[in-house]
Scaffold this motif. Structure first.
Motif, mmCIF file in Angstrom:
data_model
loop_
_atom_site.group_PDB
_atom_site.id
_atom_site.type_symbol
_atom_site.label_atom_id
_atom_site.label_comp_id
_atom_site.label_asym_id
_atom_site.label_seq_id
_atom_site.Cartn_x
_atom_site.Cartn_y
_atom_site.Cartn_z
ATOM 1 N N HIS A 93 0.860 -1.184 0.000
ATOM 2 C CA HIS A 93 0.000 0.000 0.000
ATOM 3 C C HIS A 93 0.893 1.229 0.000
ATOM 4 C CE1 HIS A 93 1.032 0.413 4.230
ATOM 5 N NE2 HIS A 93 0.688 -0.836 4.392
ATOM 6 N N ASP A 94 0.314 2.365 -0.342
ATOM 7 C CA ASP A 94 1.066 3.612 -0.318
ATOM 8 C C ASP A 94 1.262 4.064 1.132
ATOM 9 O OD1 ASP A 94 0.974 3.497 -3.050
ATOM 10 O OD2 ASP A 94 -0.467 5.121 -3.284
ATOM 11 N N VAL A 133 -4.178 3.771 4.102
ATOM 12 C CA VAL A 133 -5.249 2.784 4.069
ATOM 13 C C VAL A 133 -6.492 3.408 4.698
ATOM 14 C CG1 VAL A 133 -3.695 0.778 4.101
ATOM 15 C CG2 VAL A 133 -4.479 1.756 6.256
ATOM 16 N N GLU A 134 -7.665 2.921 4.307
ATOM 17 C CA GLU A 134 -8.929 3.510 4.760
ATOM 18 C C GLU A 134 -9.072 3.528 6.268
ATOM 19 O OE1 GLU A 134 -12.549 2.157 2.911
ATOM 20 O OE2 GLU A 134 -11.530 1.944 0.983
ATOM 21 N N PRO A 166 0.537 4.603 6.903
ATOM 22 C CA PRO A 166 -0.048 3.749 5.866
ATOM 23 C C PRO A 166 -1.283 4.425 5.262
ATOM 24 C CG PRO A 166 0.495 2.472 7.816
ATOM 25 C CD PRO A 166 0.648 3.924 8.188
#
Length: 184
Positions: free
Chosen positions: A126-127, A144-145, A142
């Protein structure tokens, strides 16, 4: 506006082949044989893709017409291959580019300022947002959602709900490290 297509990595073999750290979601189009790519730094290019291949594990290797031996390929390590953004790059559903995020203020979900986005690292899983905190420390968040709740480019903010300890200003307390019975 320039977008990074790939970053040139280590040479592979003696004929100028290099491994690329691909940063585009369309490598077949961007890295097609015959394409001429501008570079950062500019004096390293432009570079023409003479040959491209993808290994079974997904690694991308190319040979540039301007670098046909290992010595020339070694000189290109770390060079960014860039293109001018176009209409195909404007799809918001594809995520964010570093140039769209750098400089945005990072806010905790409770409203506290945590720092400023310095970069976006694109990793295999992930970015990751690289955030410079007010004290100069660097945090890697991270993208991420569960952690990055929203990006409001218009307001210049990224709202996050990070776990304790991710930011220097929000350290993990000693009691947080103790187990349920008070023992570590």
């Amino acid at each position: 506006m320039l977008l990074t297509v790939a970053i040139i990595g280590a040479p592979h073999g003696l004929r100028g082949e290099v491994r690329l750290d691909v940063r585009t979601d369309d490598p077949d189009r961007r890295l097609a044989v015959g394409n001429v790519l501008e570079t950062e730094p500019a004096d390293a290019g432009p570079l023409t893709v003479a040959r491209a291949r993808v290994t079974p594990d997904g690694a991308v290797y190319v040979i540039f017409g301007e670098a046909r031996d290992r010595t020339a390929a070694e000189a290109l390590k770390g060079v960014r291959l860039v293109v001018e953004s176009d209409e195909d790059d404007a799809d918001d559903d594809e995520g964010w580019y570093a140039h769209e995020l750098v400089g945005l203020r990072v806010l905790h979900v409770d409203g506290r300022g945590l720092g400023t986005v310095a970069d976006l690292e694109q990793l295999p899983a992930h970015d990751v947002l690289v955030v410079t905190e007010p004290d100069g420390n660097e945090a890697r968040v991270p993208f991420v959602e569960a952690i990055v709740l929203g990006v409001d480019a218009g307001a210049g903010t990224v709202t996050v709900d990070p776990p304790r300890g991710l930011f220097a200003a929000d350290p993990v307390d000693e009691e947080d490290l103790d187990g349920p019975d008070g023992d570590a």
